[in-house]
Design a protein around this motif. Structure first.
Motif, short mmCIF file in Angstrom:
data_model
loop_
_atom_site.label_atom_id
_atom_site.label_comp_id
_atom_site.label_asym_id
_atom_site.label_seq_id
_atom_site.Cartn_x
_atom_site.Cartn_y
_atom_site.Cartn_z
N GLN A 116 170.37 19.57 26.70
CA GLN A 116 169.69 17.85 26.64
C GLN A 116 170.91 17.68 27.38
OE1 GLN A 116 170.62 16.27 23.11
NE2 GLN A 116 168.92 14.70 23.83
N ILE A 217 159.81 24.16 18.46
CA ILE A 217 159.71 22.79 17.79
C ILE A 217 157.88 23.29 18.00
CG2 ILE A 217 160.15 21.06 19.00
CD1 ILE A 217 162.22 22.68 16.32
N GLY A 251 164.90 16.79 23.16
CA GLY A 251 164.92 17.72 22.84
C GLY A 251 163.99 18.53 21.27
N MET A 252 164.09 18.52 20.84
CA MET A 252 162.74 18.96 19.64
C MET A 252 161.55 17.78 19.84
SD MET A 252 164.42 20.24 16.85
CE MET A 252 166.10 19.46 16.11
N SER A 253 162.04 16.14 19.53
CA SER A 253 160.97 15.76 19.88
C SER A 253 160.11 15.47 20.91
CB SER A 253 161.49 14.25 19.51
OG SER A 253 162.64 13.80 20.20
N GLU A 271 159.45 6.55 23.64
CA GLU A 271 161.12 7.28 24.36
C GLU A 271 161.34 5.55 25.51
OE1 GLU A 271 162.76 10.20 24.32
OE2 GLU A 271 164.68 8.52 25.35
N ASN A 317 160.67 1.00 23.78
CA ASN A 317 161.31 1.27 22.25
C ASN A 317 159.94 1.61 20.71
OD1 ASN A 317 162.96 0.27 19.37
ND2 ASN A 317 164.65 0.15 20.78
N VAL A 318 160.06 2.43 19.58
CA VAL A 318 158.60 2.83 19.44
C VAL A 318 158.79 1.17 17.73
CG1 VAL A 318 160.23 3.62 17.27
CG2 VAL A 318 158.21 4.26 17.62
N GLN A 338 160.87 10.35 15.56
CA GLN A 338 161.79 11.60 15.95
C GLN A 338 162.75 11.05 16.54
OE1 GLN A 338 161.58 15.32 16.47
NE2 GLN A 338 159.14 15.74 15.33
N SER A 340 167.00 10.10 17.22
CA SER A 340 168.12 11.47 16.38
C SER A 340 168.85 10.62 15.14
CB SER A 340 169.41 11.62 17.46
OG SER A 340 168.47 13.21 18.51
N HIS A 342 169.63 11.58 12.92
CA HIS A 342 171.10 12.35 12.45
C HIS A 342 172.39 11.79 13.30
CE1 HIS A 342 170.34 14.67 15.72
NE2 HIS A 342 171.70 14.86 15.55
N TYR A 350 168.38 3.87 19.46
CA TYR A 350 168.65 2.41 20.24
C TYR A 350 167.74 1.40 19.52
CZ TYR A 350 170.56 5.82 23.81
OH TYR A 350 171.46 6.41 24.29
N ARG A 548 165.66 17.63 3.89
CA ARG A 548 164.54 18.41 4.30
C ARG A 548 163.83 19.61 4.00
NH1 ARG A 548 166.29 18.14 11.21
NH2 ARG A 548 166.57 20.58 10.23
N GLY A 586 170.44 18.58 12.20
CA GLY A 586 169.20 17.47 11.87
C GLY A 586 169.56 17.00 11.26
N1 LIG Z 1 160.74 18.76 15.24
C1 LIG Z 1 161.03 19.23 14.74
O1 LIG Z 1 160.32 19.41 13.62
C2 LIG Z 1 162.24 18.37 13.46
C3 LIG Z 1 163.03 18.93 12.57
C4 LIG Z 1 163.73 18.68 12.02
C5 LIG Z 1 164.10 17.44 12.36
N2 LIG Z 1 164.35 16.98 13.39
C6 LIG Z 1 165.10 15.72 13.84
O2 LIG Z 1 164.44 14.89 14.56
C7 LIG Z 1 165.16 14.23 15.60
C8 LIG Z 1 165.05 14.08 17.47
O3 LIG Z 1 165.50 15.23 17.65
P1 LIG Z 1 165.36 15.93 18.56
O4 LIG Z 1 166.73 16.79 19.35
O5 LIG Z 1 164.81 15.11 19.76
O6 LIG Z 1 166.70 15.03 19.87
P2 LIG Z 1 166.86 13.87 20.77
O7 LIG Z 1 168.38 13.28 20.15
O8 LIG Z 1 167.32 15.53 22.35
O9 LIG Z 1 165.45 12.95 21.16
C9 LIG Z 1 165.82 11.66 20.10
C10 LIG Z 1 164.99 10.52 20.93
O10 LIG Z 1 164.61 9.90 20.94
C11 LIG Z 1 164.84 8.55 21.18
N3 LIG Z 1 165.31 7.24 21.18
C12 LIG Z 1 165.92 7.01 20.28
N4 LIG Z 1 166.26 5.35 19.80
C13 LIG Z 1 165.05 5.16 20.44
C14 LIG Z 1 163.24 3.97 19.86
N5 LIG Z 1 164.49 3.33 18.68
N6 LIG Z 1 162.75 3.99 19.81
C15 LIG Z 1 162.00 5.36 21.17
N7 LIG Z 1 162.53 6.52 21.71
C16 LIG Z 1 163.72 6.11 21.01
C17 LIG Z 1 165.96 9.05 22.90
O11 LIG Z 1 166.30 8.37 24.11
C18 LIG Z 1 165.68 10.46 22.72
O12 LIG Z 1 165.58 11.25 24.00
C19 LIG Z 1 166.53 15.27 15.41
O13 LIG Z 1 167.17 14.48 14.35
C20 LIG Z 1 166.04 16.16 14.32
O14 LIG Z 1 166.77 16.27 13.76
C21 LIG Z 1 163.54 17.48 14.06
#
Ligand SMILES: NC(=O)c1ccc[n+]([C@@H]2O[C@H](COP(=O)([O-])OP(=O)(O)OC[C@H]3O[C@@H](n4cnc5c(N)ncnc54)[C@H](O)[C@@H]3O)[C@@H](O)[C@H]2O)c1
Length: 663
Positions: A116, A217, A251-253, A271, A317-318, A338, A340, A342, A350, A548, A586
């Motif tokens: 990332q 993921i 990354g994961m989302s 996003e 924004n979501v 999803q 972040s 955490h 945001y 979780r 997470g």
């Molecule tokens: N995918 C899974 O299976 C899984 C499992 C457990 C936990 N998670 C959790 O999901 C979260 C996301 O992980 P990630 O790696 O994608 O993180 P990330 O930080 O790479 O992506 C999160 C994205 O959300 C966007 N964002 C933030 N606020 C926003 C808003 N209000 N509206 C729209 N977009 C917004 C950010 O710009 C960012 O790109 C983490 O907390 C992670 O621990 C994911």
């Protein structure tokens, strides 16, 4: 200088030229001011201890500037100029095949296509670090290139403490990340220790060198969406034409739209970051991008009418999406989030009403006001979600601490008892009872040759093994087996590889062992090259996380972390090539302990012995704990395991009748 020479050089005797800050790269946001003037001196002293005193005068100014500008000392000047990616294993210098495999995995975690914030050594989740700075990276790679199979490299939160004598059956690397005294495990403690350069947030697979890009993921998310779809089906109908609304293309989302496509529904994923939208769209992980809410409403209505399988990124924004879909009466079948959360105060979430740039500035300039805005935004988001769920939407928390942070913000998300949340986590309702309790979890492997043919061969081997097992699988796990066979058969076609030649496949203990055994055999026969096995920490036994992974543990033990600690200790003496244990990952610093392993298969009888012993423990540790917590599915699974392995003797719970407790 060749790549190999640069690795062996470690921290160079002559300092490389300073580097230009590349604005085309996705950088970590500036971290908030946390250190006092005295602590800043300590941070500088800590950073300079990697270098000969003759360099201190030049570096002290540079590092002070980095600390002031970015809130951290990344040592940008030391970032190597060779391309960062998982090379074929034979290209790494070294004396230990196992150590070379680990180098490959580290470089994959820092690959620009995978990471990332690659220049800040962050793989995913906004703060999931492989190392704290580039000196640590260089030194670690040098140690790995020098070590033999009679040494173990000790990693303290990205810092290579050094090589210690051990033996051939010991892990080559032992990693700890973010291990702090529990009373010093608040989010600001992380900010401070990380700024001082003494601790880091390793997420789950970032600081453990086991990230395989969003594919890891996609599979879990596909399983979640599929099973979520099954949960809401009234007459066993499929998920076609149903709408899944969520957020995040990070990354994961970023895996969500692809998973929605594979599961077969309509996905809307909001996003705020245009760079993240662009990355996922250009990689083909999301089909369409829309920047206007009215256009989004029209597009979704059309997709519903035509029962299209389509994924749409809404660049914005979501919170706006949830609110707009409510006023426009767009029915949402499945909903999640999803962002972040955490990491809510430093770029993970945001708030609505601010642009990305405004947020990034405010979180550093005025953290208190920024925090208030995040809270207000979370309250608005929860209100809008509540309106949808009142109409019938099934909403689940995606393990990103959404409900936890929303509750802390005072949002209306608590159940009537005031203790639980009004919505389930995806583990409580879906992954826990349907997967983890039976031992199904995110097993994965990487072909160290870097050859796509090897990956194709391993896919075929895994599919054959699972098909054979499915013939006699008990009815309780047949659906999972079928989903996984379908996944592996479609894996090549779905073009999931980003970075190393890797594959994820949910499997139970028996499946993991059978697949690994077949791989080791194929390596021995010269059909494929070396394989690295691993898993996400987010698994049956790897993670203790009360909201979780262990949220479906109801005997009061979900706030304990014995399982994760036992897991890595047990893995380490049963043959893991490396083990890692992390605080945070997470759901956030202080909220979770998670552990995992990597294991190199080289076709030898020793590897065969290791895989049998370690993989059996690695899954059944968690099943035993889940069974002791009275989870019926786990009681079933551990009894099966005891039948298959007479040396396994697990304490089983006796059930107590409810009536007896009505005192
Ligand atoms: N995918 C899974 O299976 C899984 C499992 C457990 C936990 N998670 C959790 O999901 C979260 C996301 O992980 P990630 O790696 O994608 O993180 P990330 O930080 O790479 O992506 C999160 C994205 O959300 C966007 N964002 C933030 N606020 C926003 C808003 N209000 N509206 C729209 N977009 C917004 C950010 O710009 C960012 O790109 C983490 O907390 C992670 O621990 C994911």
């Amino acid at each position: 200088m060749t790549f190999q020479q640069q690795i062996l050089e470690g921290i160079p005797a002559v300092l490389p030229q300073p580097q230009v800050y590349d604005t085309a790269i996705n950088h970590a946001p500036k971290r908030k001011e946390i250190l006092s003037a005295e602590e800043k001196k300590l941070a500088l002293r800590n950073a300079l201890r990697y270098f000969e005193p003759e360099h201190h005068e030049v570096l002290v100014k540079e590092f002070a500037h980095e600390l002031d500008t970015y809130g951290r000392i990344y040592m940008y000047r030391l970032r190597p100029d060779y391309k960062m990616y998982a090379r074929p294993i034979e290209e790494y210098p070294g004396k230990s095949q196992q150590a070379k495999a680990i180098m490959l995995m580290i470089q994959n975690n820092l690959d620009y296509a995978v990471a990332q914030h690659p220049h800040e050594l962050i793989t995913y989740g906004g703060n999931g670090a492989v190392f704290q700075n580039w000196a640590q990276y260089r030194l670690t790679m040098k140690y790995l290139a020098e070590m033999t199979d009679e040494q173990t490299l000790i990693m303290y939160s990205g810092h290579p403490m050094g090589l210690f004598p051990s033996h051939t059956e010991a892990p080559r690397v032992v990693v700890t990340n973010g291990m702090v005294i529990p009373n010093y495990s608040k989010p600001d403690d992380w900010e401070k220790f990380n700024a001082l350069g003494v601790s880091q947030y390793g997420q789950m697979t970032a600081g453990s060198y086991m990230y395989i890009g969003p594919q890891g993921i996609v599979h879990g998310t596909t399983i979640t969406v599929l099973n979520g779809g099954r949960k809401i089906a009234k007459n066993r109908e499929g998920i076609e034409g149903k709408l899944f609304v969520t957020s995040g293309l990070g990354g994961m989302s970023g895996a969500q739209p692809k998973a929605g496509n594979i599961a077969g529904c309509i996905t809307v994923c909001a996003e705020v970051n245009p760079k993240a939208v662009h990355t996922r769209h250009s990689q083909g992980w999301v089909d369409e991008v829309i920047t206007d809410l009215d256009a989004l409403v029209a597009r979704v209505a059309l997709a519903k009418a035509c029962k299209e399988v389509v994924s749409i990124a809404y660049q914005g924004n979501v919170v706006d999406v949830w609110e707009k879909f409510d006023t426009e009466n767009i029915y949402i079948d499945l909903g999640s989030d999803q962002t972040s959360l955490h990491n809510p105060w430093a770029g993970g979430y945001y708030p609505v009403g601010l642009s990305l740039e405004e947020s990034n500035k405010l979180m550093a300039d005025d953290p208190a006001v920024f925090k208030d805005m995040v809270h207000a935004s979370l309250r608005r988001q929860a209100n809008a979600i509540n309106k949808h769920t009142a109409k019938g939407t099934y909403f689940f928390d995606y393990g990103n601490a959404f409900l936890l942070e929303a509750s802390r913000a005072g949002a209306d998300v608590m159940a009537a008892n005031g203790i639980d949340f009004k919505y389930p986590s995806y583990v409580q309702d879906i992954m826990g009872p349907m997967c983890f309790d039976y031992g199904f979890g995110p097993f994965r492997w990487v072909c160290a040759s870097g050859k796509p043919e090897d990956l194709a061969a391993t896919d075929a081997i895994a599919a054959t093994v699972l098909q054979e097992m499915a013939k006699t699988a008990p009815v309780e796990i047949r659906q999972q087996m079928e989903d996984n066979i379908k996944w592996i058969q479609g894996a090549q076609q779905n073009k999931l590889v980003v970075g190393s030649q890797a594959r994820i496949l949910y499997a139970d203990a028996e499946g993991r062992i059978n697949i690994a055994r077949a791989f080791n055999q194929a390596i021995a026969e010269g059909k494929i090259g070396t394989i690295v096995l691993g898993r996400d920490h987010h698994d049956v036994s790897g993670t203790d996380s009360p909201y979780r992974e262990t949220s479906n543990i109801y005997d009061g033990s979900r706030f304990t972390a014995d399982m994760a600690i036992q897991n890595v200790i047990g893995d380490s003496f049963r043959g893991a090539t490396w083990v890692s244990i992390h605080n945070g990952g997470g759901v956030g610093w202080g909220e979770v302990i998670n552990g995992g392993f990597g294991m190199v298969l080289d076709g030898t009888p020793q590897a065969s012995k290791r895989l049998e012993s370690m993989l059996f423990w690695d899954v059944n540790n968690g099943i035993a704990r889940r069974s002791w917590a009275r989870n019926e599915e786990a009681v079933f699974a551990i009894k099966r395991a005891m039948e298959s392995q007479p040396l396994l003797k697990v304490t089983l719970p006796n059930m107590v009748s409810d009536a007896l407790l009505d005192l």
